[in-house]
Design an enzyme around this catalytic site. Structure first.
Site, PDB file in Angstrom:
ATOM      1  N   GLY A  20       0.813  -1.216   0.000  1.00  0.00           N
ATOM      2  CA  GLY A  20       0.000   0.000   0.000  1.00  0.00           C
ATOM      3  C   GLY A  20       0.839   1.255   0.000  1.00  0.00           C
ATOM      4  O   GLY A  20       0.515   2.236   0.661  1.00  0.00           O
ATOM      5  N   ALA A  21       1.912   1.237  -0.792  1.00  0.00           N
ATOM      6  CA  ALA A  21       2.895   2.329  -0.752  1.00  0.00           C
ATOM      7  C   ALA A  21       2.555   3.487  -1.678  1.00  0.00           C
ATOM      8  O   ALA A  21       3.314   4.443  -1.767  1.00  0.00           O
ATOM      9  CB  ALA A  21       4.277   1.783  -1.102  1.00  0.00           C
ATOM     10  N   LEU A  25      -0.233   6.476   4.583  1.00  0.00           N
ATOM     11  CA  LEU A  25       0.805   5.993   5.499  1.00  0.00           C
ATOM     12  C   LEU A  25       1.907   5.247   4.767  1.00  0.00           C
ATOM     13  O   LEU A  25       3.088   5.388   5.103  1.00  0.00           O
ATOM     14  CB  LEU A  25       0.182   5.063   6.550  1.00  0.00           C
ATOM     15  CG  LEU A  25      -0.964   5.607   7.397  1.00  0.00           C
ATOM     16  CD1 LEU A  25      -1.509   4.509   8.303  1.00  0.00           C
ATOM     17  CD2 LEU A  25      -0.511   6.809   8.227  1.00  0.00           C
ATOM     18  N   SER A 149      -5.052  -0.563  13.658  1.00  0.00           N
ATOM     19  CA  SER A 149      -5.840   0.663  13.791  1.00  0.00           C
ATOM     20  C   SER A 149      -6.369   0.729  15.213  1.00  0.00           C
ATOM     21  O   SER A 149      -6.427  -0.295  15.916  1.00  0.00           O
ATOM     22  CB  SER A 149      -7.013   0.629  12.794  1.00  0.00           C
ATOM     23  OG  SER A 149      -8.058   1.480  13.194  1.00  0.00           O
ATOM     24  N   TYR A 174     -14.501  -4.321   9.774  1.00  0.00           N
ATOM     25  CA  TYR A 174     -13.233  -3.590   9.764  1.00  0.00           C
ATOM     26  C   TYR A 174     -12.508  -3.771  11.099  1.00  0.00           C
ATOM     27  O   TYR A 174     -11.311  -4.077  11.128  1.00  0.00           O
ATOM     28  CB  TYR A 174     -13.488  -2.106   9.497  1.00  0.00           C
ATOM     29  CG  TYR A 174     -12.220  -1.262   9.544  1.00  0.00           C
ATOM     30  CD1 TYR A 174     -11.234  -1.400   8.573  1.00  0.00           C
ATOM     31  CD2 TYR A 174     -12.017  -0.331  10.557  1.00  0.00           C
ATOM     32  CE1 TYR A 174     -10.079  -0.642   8.605  1.00  0.00           C
ATOM     33  CE2 TYR A 174     -10.860   0.442  10.602  1.00  0.00           C
ATOM     34  CZ  TYR A 174      -9.893   0.277   9.622  1.00  0.00           C
ATOM     35  OH  TYR A 174      -8.737   1.023   9.666  1.00  0.00           O
TER      36      TYR A 174
END
Length: 315
Positions: A20-21, A25, A149, A174
């Site tokens: 997820g780059a 974040l 999270s 989630y």
């Protein structure tokens, strides 16, 4: 003492893979590590996103040690194919940052038919960690950082219905996936220690960080109530660059230890510190059950046999 970007020691000679780059974040984490001299592999859902991020990093960072990898975490078979490319190209991996994630979409399923949040946030990251473990084990002192999270504190693992088939609630799913992240990081830490492997497994969470997750959630669900809530809460959110600090600390600080979790000082914003792990994640029996069930769900889609073998060897 306040821990900041300036606290990151030199990363010269280290090879890092960040999922997820392409934004939020993940992008900020990749940029900070590049600035400290690391070679960074940008894991992104499409090559277009990866190349766009690579070019932006080249424009903003005085470093060219950037590689890109197309990896679709919603399809375990594509995860397997992508990781084969890393195994061919690299002789070692010093740091894996399991950062990518999806947040509260309408009920959606992965290619293998799993609830999307459980699949992307937990299953695919567990699969890629175990597949890459032989490569990570070649480098003493290597680390795996799994990004969770604050939703972990509200999460509950429903071992009888991990996919939400009995009634899907996007926020409950989630929270479950984020709790699963912490449980995986803890269980991995335990198994690494039992096998005497010199690899640390840590978790981190960003608190309330302003990323594209909020706008994507609003867009996918068409929720005007959610849009208003985010607008009202906006002053409480910190930047994604601040939100990335806990995972950067877990990834690079010499004093950070396996099994620890880092988050913002006040658990929703601020500079990072060691923080409380969700009490539900401390149940070792549930962690073991989740691990076994996850292995079965991963099945033959990703070849994790060598990673499992490493962890099953008691030394």
């Amino acid at each position: 003492m306040t821990w900041s970007i300036n606290s990151i020691p030199s990363q010269e000679g280290r090879t890092v893979f960040v999922t997820g780059a392409n934004s939020g974040l993940g992008f900020d984490t990749a940029q900070a590590l590049l600035e400290k001299g690391a070679t960074v592999i940008l894991g992104c859902r499409t090559l277009e996103k990866a190349e766009r991020s690579r070019q932006k990093l080249l424009d903003e960072t005085d470093c060219g040690k950037i590689d890109v990898l197309e990896i679709d975490l919603a399809d375990l078979e594509k995860v397997n194919e992508a990781l084969d490319k890393i195994a061919v190209k690299y002789k070692k991996l010093d740091l894996l940052i399991n950062n990518a994630g999806v947040m509260a979409p309408p009920q959606t399923f992965s290619k293998q038919g799993f609830e999307l949040q459980f699949a992307v946030n937990h299953l695919s990251h567990m699969a890629l960690t175990l597949k890459l473990l032989p490569l990570i084990a070649k480098q003493p002192g290597s680390r795996v950082v799994t990004v969770s999270s604050g939703a972990q504190y509200m999460g509950k693992i429903n071992l009888d219905d991990l996919q939400g088939g009995e009634g899907y609630d996007r926020w409950s799913s989630y929270s479950q996936s984020k709790l699963a992240n912490v449980m995986f990081a803890l269980e991995l830490s335990k198994r690494l220690q039992q096998s005497n492997l010199d690899i640390a497994s840590l978790s981190a969470h960003p608190g309330l960080a302003r990323t594209n997750l909020q706008s994507t959630s609003v867009k996918l669900n068409g929720s005007w109530q959610e849009a208003i809530a985010y607008k009202l809460m906006d002053p409480m959110f910190q930047s994604s660059r601040m939100g990335a600090l806990p995972q950067l600390l877990a990834a690079t600080d010499p004093t950070a230890k396996t099994g620890e979790q880092y988050g913002p000082r006040f658990n929703f914003r601020g500079y990072p510190k060691i923080c409380r792990i969700a009490p539900s994640a401390l149940n070792s029996d549930e962690r073991e059950q989740l691990w076994q069930l996850s292995e079965k769900l991963i099945g033959d889609a990703v070849d994790i046999s060598k990673g499992k073998e490493l962890l099953s060897t008691k030394k």
